[in-house]
Design a protein around this motif. Structure first.
Motif, short mmCIF file in Angstrom:
data_model
loop_
_atom_site.label_atom_id
_atom_site.label_comp_id
_atom_site.label_asym_id
_atom_site.label_seq_id
_atom_site.Cartn_x
_atom_site.Cartn_y
_atom_site.Cartn_z
N UNK A 121 0.79 -1.23 0.00
CA UNK A 121 0.00 0.00 0.00
C UNK A 121 0.82 1.29 0.00
N UNK A 122 2.13 1.15 -0.02
CA UNK A 122 2.99 2.34 -0.04
C UNK A 122 4.31 2.00 -0.72
N UNK A 123 5.06 3.04 -1.07
CA UNK A 123 6.37 2.80 -1.67
C UNK A 123 7.28 2.05 -0.71
N UNK A 124 7.15 2.31 0.56
CA UNK A 124 7.98 1.62 1.56
C UNK A 124 7.76 0.11 1.50
N UNK A 125 6.55 -0.30 1.13
CA UNK A 125 6.25 -1.73 1.04
C UNK A 125 6.94 -2.41 -0.15
N UNK A 149 16.29 4.15 -1.12
CA UNK A 149 17.34 4.24 -2.11
C UNK A 149 17.01 3.32 -3.29
N UNK A 150 17.59 3.59 -4.47
CA UNK A 150 17.32 2.75 -5.65
C UNK A 150 17.61 1.27 -5.39
N UNK A 151 18.62 0.99 -4.57
CA UNK A 151 19.00 -0.39 -4.30
C UNK A 151 18.03 -1.13 -3.40
N UNK A 152 17.04 -0.40 -2.86
CA UNK A 152 16.06 -1.04 -1.98
C UNK A 152 15.04 -1.87 -2.74
N UNK A 153 14.98 -1.68 -4.07
CA UNK A 153 14.04 -2.45 -4.89
C UNK A 153 14.81 -3.24 -5.94
N UNK A 154 14.12 -4.20 -6.56
CA UNK A 154 14.69 -4.97 -7.66
C UNK A 154 14.10 -4.43 -8.95
N UNK A 155 14.89 -3.64 -9.67
CA UNK A 155 14.41 -2.98 -10.88
C UNK A 155 14.55 -3.88 -12.10
N UNK A 156 13.46 -3.99 -12.88
CA UNK A 156 13.46 -4.77 -14.12
C UNK A 156 13.15 -3.82 -15.27
N UNK A 157 13.99 -3.82 -16.29
CA UNK A 157 13.85 -2.87 -17.40
C UNK A 157 12.75 -3.27 -18.37
N UNK A 158 11.70 -2.47 -18.46
CA UNK A 158 10.60 -2.67 -19.40
C UNK A 158 10.05 -1.32 -19.83
N UNK A 159 9.55 -1.24 -21.08
CA UNK A 159 8.88 -0.01 -21.49
C UNK A 159 7.54 0.07 -20.75
N UNK A 185 12.31 7.27 -8.95
CA UNK A 185 13.37 7.69 -8.03
C UNK A 185 12.92 8.85 -7.15
N UNK A 186 12.12 9.75 -7.72
CA UNK A 186 11.58 10.86 -6.93
C UNK A 186 10.66 10.32 -5.83
N UNK A 187 9.89 9.29 -6.17
CA UNK A 187 9.02 8.67 -5.18
C UNK A 187 9.81 7.99 -4.08
N UNK A 188 10.83 7.24 -4.47
CA UNK A 188 11.66 6.55 -3.48
C UNK A 188 12.34 7.57 -2.55
N UNK A 189 12.78 8.66 -3.13
CA UNK A 189 13.43 9.71 -2.34
C UNK A 189 12.47 10.26 -1.29
#
Length: 320
Positions: free
Chosen positions: A121-125, A153-163, A144-148
């Motif tokens: 329910x939140x970015x923290x989740x 930090x960006x490393x707190x999530x697992x980013x997968x590249x997709x359009x 990144x603005x949301x995470x900030x």
């Protein structure tokens, strides 16, 4: 949405053209565009004959996406391009061109968002979760603005590249925990139990749709450009004052139902001439470009950081 319901499939030639001291009937402009709801003022101006009344002959050339109009603009095959601010930063930094932003048609105001699956329910989740996002592009900057803002930090999530479209589809299919996408995927995600945990509405003007031009063209076709923008301003005013008539006109251009246009417009903020006076004569547009430039430079997407104010030409925008 900028690749799903914004575009026309073939080349369309639209002649338009209002009797005004701004331009003579013989003056012509070739406009590169994509079928985005934020250009509602442009579409209404064309459908209502406002360009014709302004004395400017307009040829509209459709492109699949907002970045596709940039190469022909640089090469001189079109006079103006309806594109996004980040594309101006990219081409100027990479190729040494000097494209200028002379007007903003709209800004994303919720039409781009981070959606998460039920229970998150939140970015923290999203910590430790898989998030689909187009890496090194402006929607990653949105993430990144949301995470900030969430203290992450960006490393707190697992980013997968997709359009954005693929990200939306992957999310709806349950293949990722969250996605940075746009309409209509946002609505589909919410309808399926997902939640918007961050959107462009929380970072005003980060994703800005603009009119851009080569400086040489802005000089040789100044009267026609001024007439074009005045007609667009009139079209935007018509969208606001006569929505019942305007929605079908925009729907015709987007090839959707009028009710869908109304829903789409909720996610964008249209700018008129008065709004542009604040954006371009004030610091907002330059700051947006600065943010994008710093982001791209930090990602090594561009070789150098550009100064936002150097990419803004407010001379066509009347002060109010």
């Amino acid at each position: 949405m900028r690749d799903l319901c914004k575009f026309l499939s073939g080349a369309v030639l639209l002649s338009a053209g209002l009797a005004s001291p701004l331009a003579h009937a013989s003056e012509k402009l070739k406009i590169g565009y994509n079928n985005w709801v934020g250009s509602a003022g442009v579409f209404v101006a064309q459908e209502k004959g406002f360009f014709k009344q302004a004395g400017v002959d307009v040829e509209f050339v459709p492109f699949k996406g907002p970045s596709d109009a940039i190469p022909p603009l640089v090469s001189g095959h079109i006079d103006l391009a309806l594109t996004t601010a980040d594309n101006v930063v990219l081409v100027n930094a990479r190729s040494g061109t000097d494209l200028k932003i002379i007007y903003a048609t709209d800004t994303s105001n919720g039409a781009d968002a981070v959606v998460s699956k039920k229970g998150l329910t939140s970015l923290a989740d999203l910590k430790g979760k898989t998030v689909a996002v187009t890496q090194n592009e402006v929607n990653e900057l949105l993430l990144l603005k949301g995470l900030e803002k969430a203290g992450m930090k960006p490393g707190d999530i697992k980013s997968v590249n997709m359009d954005p479209d693929s990200a939306g589809a992957a999310f709806v299919a349950g293949k990722v925990d969250a996605a940075v996408t746009w309409e209509p995927w946002i609505s589909q995600a919410v309808a399926g139990g997902g939640k918007v945990v961050f959107s462009s509405a929380q970072v005003p003007n980060l994703i800005l749709d603009v009119v851009t031009v080569n400086p040489a063209t802005s000089k040789t076709k100044a009267k026609a450009i001024a007439a074009f923008l005045a007609a667009v301003d009139k079209g935007t005013a018509f969208v606001r004052s006569n929505p019942d008539e305007a929605m079908p006109l925009v729907a015709k251009r987007l090839e959707v139902k009028p009710g869908e246009v109304k829903d789409m417009l909720v996610g964008v903020k249209l700018y008129d001439m008065a709004g542009n006076a604040k954006l371009l004569h004030g610091p907002v547009a330059a700051q947006t470009l600065d943010n994008i430039s710093v982001f791209y430079s930090s990602r090594k997407t561009i070789p150098k950081t550009l100064k936002g104010s150097d990419m803004v030409d407010a001379s066509f925008v009347q002060l109010h």
